[in-house]
Scaffold this motif. Structure first.
Motif, mmCIF file in Angstrom:
data_model
loop_
_atom_site.group_PDB
_atom_site.id
_atom_site.type_symbol
_atom_site.label_atom_id
_atom_site.label_comp_id
_atom_site.label_asym_id
_atom_site.label_seq_id
_atom_site.Cartn_x
_atom_site.Cartn_y
_atom_site.Cartn_z
ATOM 1 N N ALA A 61 -12.136 12.555 30.741
ATOM 2 C CA ALA A 61 -11.186 12.638 31.845
ATOM 3 C C ALA A 61 -11.871 13.005 33.153
ATOM 4 O O ALA A 61 -11.375 12.681 34.238
ATOM 5 C CB ALA A 61 -10.098 13.664 31.524
ATOM 6 N N HIS A 62 -13.013 13.655 33.062
ATOM 7 C CA HIS A 62 -13.773 14.021 34.263
ATOM 8 C C HIS A 62 -14.667 12.881 34.726
ATOM 9 O O HIS A 62 -14.714 12.553 35.920
ATOM 10 C CB HIS A 62 -14.623 15.262 33.982
ATOM 11 N N GLY A 120 -19.767 6.826 27.974
ATOM 12 C CA GLY A 120 -20.991 7.613 27.851
ATOM 13 C C GLY A 120 -20.773 8.773 26.910
ATOM 14 O O GLY A 120 -19.630 9.098 26.560
ATOM 15 N N MET A 121 -21.847 9.394 26.487
ATOM 16 C CA MET A 121 -21.757 10.550 25.601
ATOM 17 C C MET A 121 -22.632 11.680 26.105
ATOM 18 O O MET A 121 -23.580 11.483 26.866
ATOM 19 C CB MET A 121 -22.172 10.166 24.172
ATOM 20 N N ALA A 122 -22.299 12.877 25.646
ATOM 21 C CA ALA A 122 -23.062 14.065 25.979
ATOM 22 C C ALA A 122 -24.323 14.128 25.109
ATOM 23 O O ALA A 122 -24.492 13.368 24.161
ATOM 24 C CB ALA A 122 -22.196 15.306 25.766
ATOM 25 N N PHE A 123 -25.193 15.060 25.437
ATOM 26 C CA PHE A 123 -26.382 15.345 24.636
ATOM 27 C C PHE A 123 -26.029 16.453 23.653
ATOM 28 O O PHE A 123 -25.342 17.401 24.014
ATOM 29 C CB PHE A 123 -27.522 15.801 25.546
ATOM 30 N N PRO A 124 -26.444 16.380 22.379
ATOM 31 C CA PRO A 124 -27.389 15.450 21.768
ATOM 32 C C PRO A 124 -26.761 14.222 21.108
ATOM 33 O O PRO A 124 -27.472 13.435 20.494
ATOM 34 C CB PRO A 124 -28.079 16.312 20.718
ATOM 35 N N ASP A 151 -23.341 19.148 25.956
ATOM 36 C CA ASP A 151 -23.478 19.566 27.346
ATOM 37 C C ASP A 151 -22.461 18.801 28.194
ATOM 38 O O ASP A 151 -21.538 18.173 27.668
ATOM 39 C CB ASP A 151 -24.914 19.379 27.838
ATOM 40 N N ILE A 152 -22.622 18.813 29.511
ATOM 41 C CA ILE A 152 -21.621 18.197 30.391
ATOM 42 C C ILE A 152 -22.044 16.811 30.863
ATOM 43 O O ILE A 152 -21.405 16.240 31.743
ATOM 44 C CB ILE A 152 -21.347 19.094 31.609
#
Length: 251
Positions: free
Chosen positions: A145-146, A151-155, A107-108
């Motif tokens: 870059a955003h 951090g990481m996305a889910f899952p 996800d974002i």
């Protein structure tokens, strides 16, 4: 009872195209998307097919179990589809000899901890699979870059998951890819990006996750436990430093 001794990889994605992935490598899967009926797992896009192709390039002996949860546009209509997919894998992994799950989707979000997901239904399912020596691999996400922070996305943020970021060739040598999300163990949250690797198709952290899924599936043919597989990959790792001087393990 297992239908075969051949290792299987469950690919949670857009499905798989039997005209681009040798149909002999495909097993019947599950369709939880808004395209086609429940048993139709044909990929009308390209993403899931590319993931399957990358896995098979590395581990040509394995079989692919396509589980289609997003449509050709990459849209997840059913928010419960991921959990339903893992419930299905948990029920059928022994019969199909599924040893690796590749969820090369993200996800974002950009989370430093999985605390927010403490009660998420996916966690106990992935944990049960891991206890049964079925590894779950997920893409760390492409939003660095955003977000401009770790951090990481889910899952991928779930600590029970083998999370994968992407590396790129630069004039200075191998470096973390500019877009690849990442989380260093020094944050102390108990979560971190497990491996970084140069991606196969379809590129980015999705292709990186597929590459690691293929490597794990190959190791699963001769070794028993997930910890053994991870140890083997770690032995092939080298260390790179980022612009902040942090060290990361890359395959």
């Amino acid at each position: 009872m297992q239908s075969s001794n051949l290792i299987s990889v469950a690919v949670i994605d857009t499905g798989a195209d039997p005209e681009r992935v040798n149909a002999a490598h495909l097993l019947p899967g599950l369709n939880l998307s808004d395209e086609g009926d429940r048993n139709e797992t044909i990929d009308y896009g390209t993403h899931g097919t590319a993931i399957a192709q990358t896995i098979l390039q590395i581990a040509p002996e394995v079989r692919i179990v396509p589980i289609k949860i997003v449509n050709r546009q990459g849209i997840l209509r059913n928010l419960e589809a991921m959990s339903i997919a893992f419930e299905w894998i948990l029920e059928h992994h022994d019969r199909l000899n599924i040893r690796v799950v590749c969820a090369a989707i993200a996800d974002i979000t950009c989370s430093e901890s999985d605390e927010y997901y403490a009660e998420h239904p996916l966690r106990p399912l992935i944990s049960q699979l891991r206890n049964s020596q079925v590894a779950t691999v997920a893409a760390a996400g492409n939003g660095y870059a955003h977000h401009h922070r770790q951090g990481m996305a889910f899952p991928a943020i779930l600590r029970e998951v083998i999370s994968v970021g992407a590396i790129a060739q630069t004039p200075a040598g191998l470096q973390l890819a500019n877009h690849s999300q990442r989380l260093h163990p020094s944050t102390g949250t108990g979560c971190h990006t497990t491996f970084f690797v140069e991606p196969g198709a379809p590129g980015d952290t999705s292709g990186a996750a597929a590459t690691v899924a293929g490597r794990l599936a190959k190791l699963a043919q001769s070794q028993t436990t997930i910890n053994e597989w991870i140890d083997q990959l770690e032995q092939s790792c080298q260390i790179v430093r980022d612009e902040d001087g942090l060290e990361w393990e890359i395959i």
